[in-house]
Design a protein around this motif. Structure first.
Motif, PDB file in Angstrom:
ATOM      1  N   TYR A 150      27.174  -4.559  46.173  1.00  8.33           N
ATOM      2  CA  TYR A 150      26.725  -4.370  44.792  1.00  8.33           C
ATOM      3  C   TYR A 150      27.917  -4.194  43.851  1.00  8.33           C
ATOM      4  CZ  TYR A 150      21.784  -3.901  45.945  1.00  8.33           C
ATOM      5  OH  TYR A 150      20.503  -4.144  46.346  1.00  8.33           O
ATOM      6  N   PHE A 151      28.939  -3.492  44.292  1.00  7.48           N
ATOM      7  CA  PHE A 151      30.126  -3.296  43.475  1.00  7.48           C
ATOM      8  C   PHE A 151      30.831  -4.627  43.213  1.00  7.48           C
ATOM      9  CE2 PHE A 151      34.686  -2.161  43.108  1.00  7.48           C
ATOM     10  CZ  PHE A 151      34.600  -1.409  41.945  1.00  7.48           C
ATOM     11  N   SER A 167      32.032  -9.276  39.750  1.00  3.36           N
ATOM     12  CA  SER A 167      31.996 -10.719  39.572  1.00  3.36           C
ATOM     13  C   SER A 167      31.286 -11.092  38.273  1.00  3.36           C
ATOM     14  CB  SER A 167      31.311 -11.368  40.770  1.00  3.36           C
ATOM     15  OG  SER A 167      31.303 -12.757  40.625  1.00  3.36           O
ATOM     16  N   VAL A 168      30.209 -10.386  37.969  1.00  2.00           N
ATOM     17  CA  VAL A 168      29.517 -10.632  36.692  1.00  2.00           C
ATOM     18  C   VAL A 168      30.445 -10.301  35.526  1.00  2.00           C
ATOM     19  CG1 VAL A 168      27.621  -9.840  35.231  1.00  2.00           C
ATOM     20  CG2 VAL A 168      27.199 -10.365  37.616  1.00  2.00           C
ATOM     21  N   LEU A 169      31.185  -9.197  35.641  1.00  2.00           N
ATOM     22  CA  LEU A 169      32.143  -8.849  34.584  1.00  2.00           C
ATOM     23  C   LEU A 169      33.234  -9.911  34.441  1.00  2.00           C
ATOM     24  CD1 LEU A 169      32.677  -5.012  35.004  1.00  2.00           C
ATOM     25  CD2 LEU A 169      31.434  -6.210  33.207  1.00  2.00           C
ATOM     26  N   VAL A 209      24.808 -11.905  47.036  1.00  2.00           N
ATOM     27  CA  VAL A 209      23.343 -11.860  47.050  1.00  2.00           C
ATOM     28  C   VAL A 209      22.815 -12.147  48.448  1.00  2.00           C
ATOM     29  CG1 VAL A 209      21.275 -13.046  46.205  1.00  2.00           C
ATOM     30  CG2 VAL A 209      23.048 -12.361  44.602  1.00  2.00           C
ATOM     31  N   VAL A 210      23.409 -13.116  49.127  1.00  2.00           N
ATOM     32  CA  VAL A 210      22.982 -13.428  50.491  1.00  2.00           C
ATOM     33  C   VAL A 210      23.282 -12.265  51.434  1.00  2.00           C
ATOM     34  CG1 VAL A 210      23.493 -14.916  52.476  1.00  2.00           C
ATOM     35  CG2 VAL A 210      23.071 -15.919  50.236  1.00  2.00           C
ATOM     36  N   ILE A 267      23.413  -9.131  50.689  1.00  2.00           N
ATOM     37  CA  ILE A 267      22.493  -8.031  50.399  1.00  2.00           C
ATOM     38  C   ILE A 267      21.099  -8.378  50.898  1.00  2.00           C
ATOM     39  CG2 ILE A 267      21.327  -6.804  48.512  1.00  2.00           C
ATOM     40  CD1 ILE A 267      23.973  -7.034  46.949  1.00  2.00           C
ATOM     41  N   TRP A 268      20.704  -9.618  50.719  1.00  2.00           N
ATOM     42  CA  TRP A 268      19.346 -10.034  51.022  1.00  2.00           C
ATOM     43  C   TRP A 268      19.085 -10.119  52.526  1.00  2.00           C
ATOM     44  CZ3 TRP A 268      16.820 -15.346  49.758  1.00  2.00           C
ATOM     45  CH2 TRP A 268      15.445 -15.187  49.657  1.00  2.00           C
ATOM     46  N   TYR A 269      20.064 -10.650  53.277  1.00  2.00           N
ATOM     47  CA  TYR A 269      19.915 -10.789  54.722  1.00  2.00           C
ATOM     48  C   TYR A 269      20.746  -9.728  55.421  1.00  2.00           C
ATOM     49  CZ  TYR A 269      17.858 -15.361  53.927  1.00  2.00           C
ATOM     50  OH  TYR A 269      17.057 -16.377  53.525  1.00  2.00           O
ATOM     51  N   PRO A 270      20.123  -8.705  55.952  1.00  2.00           N
ATOM     52  CA  PRO A 270      20.901  -7.666  56.647  1.00  2.00           C
ATOM     53  C   PRO A 270      21.542  -8.199  57.926  1.00  2.00           C
ATOM     54  CG  PRO A 270      18.534  -7.220  56.779  1.00  2.00           C
ATOM     55  CD  PRO A 270      18.710  -8.424  55.909  1.00  2.00           C
ATOM     56  N   LYS A 271      22.574  -7.524  58.368  1.00  2.00           N
ATOM     57  CA  LYS A 271      23.320  -7.975  59.542  1.00  2.00           C
ATOM     58  C   LYS A 271      22.523  -7.902  60.826  1.00  2.00           C
ATOM     59  CE  LYS A 271      27.840  -6.882  57.782  1.00  2.00           C
ATOM     60  NZ  LYS A 271      29.037  -6.077  57.931  1.00  2.00           N
TER      61      LYS A 271
END
Length: 62
Positions: A8-9, A14-16, A49-50, A52-56
């Motif tokens: 998330y950080f 990256s958005v910034l 995003v990937v 975060i979305w797909y856990p290990k």
């Protein structure tokens, strides 16, 4: 949990960076370097995003 916080950080940073690149290049400096920086930031966004979305621990075979 710790890796999600890091993801998330990095997503936020990256958005910034995308906003900063747009702010810096607008209105006349859209050169090749600008497009390469934006492309790299978009790829970082997609990878975070990937991750975060797909856990290990998810089983990919089922």
């Amino acid at each position: 949990m710790r890796s999600k916080k890091a993801a998330y950080f990095i997503l936020f940073l990256s958005v910034l960076l995308i906003i900063g690149n747009l702010w810096n290049a607008y209105p006349t400096n859209f050169d090749t370097g600008f497009f390469l920086r934006i492309t790299a930031n978009i790829l970082i966004l997609i990878s975070m995003v990937v991750s975060i979305w797909y856990p290990k621990n998810k089983d990919w075979n089922s």
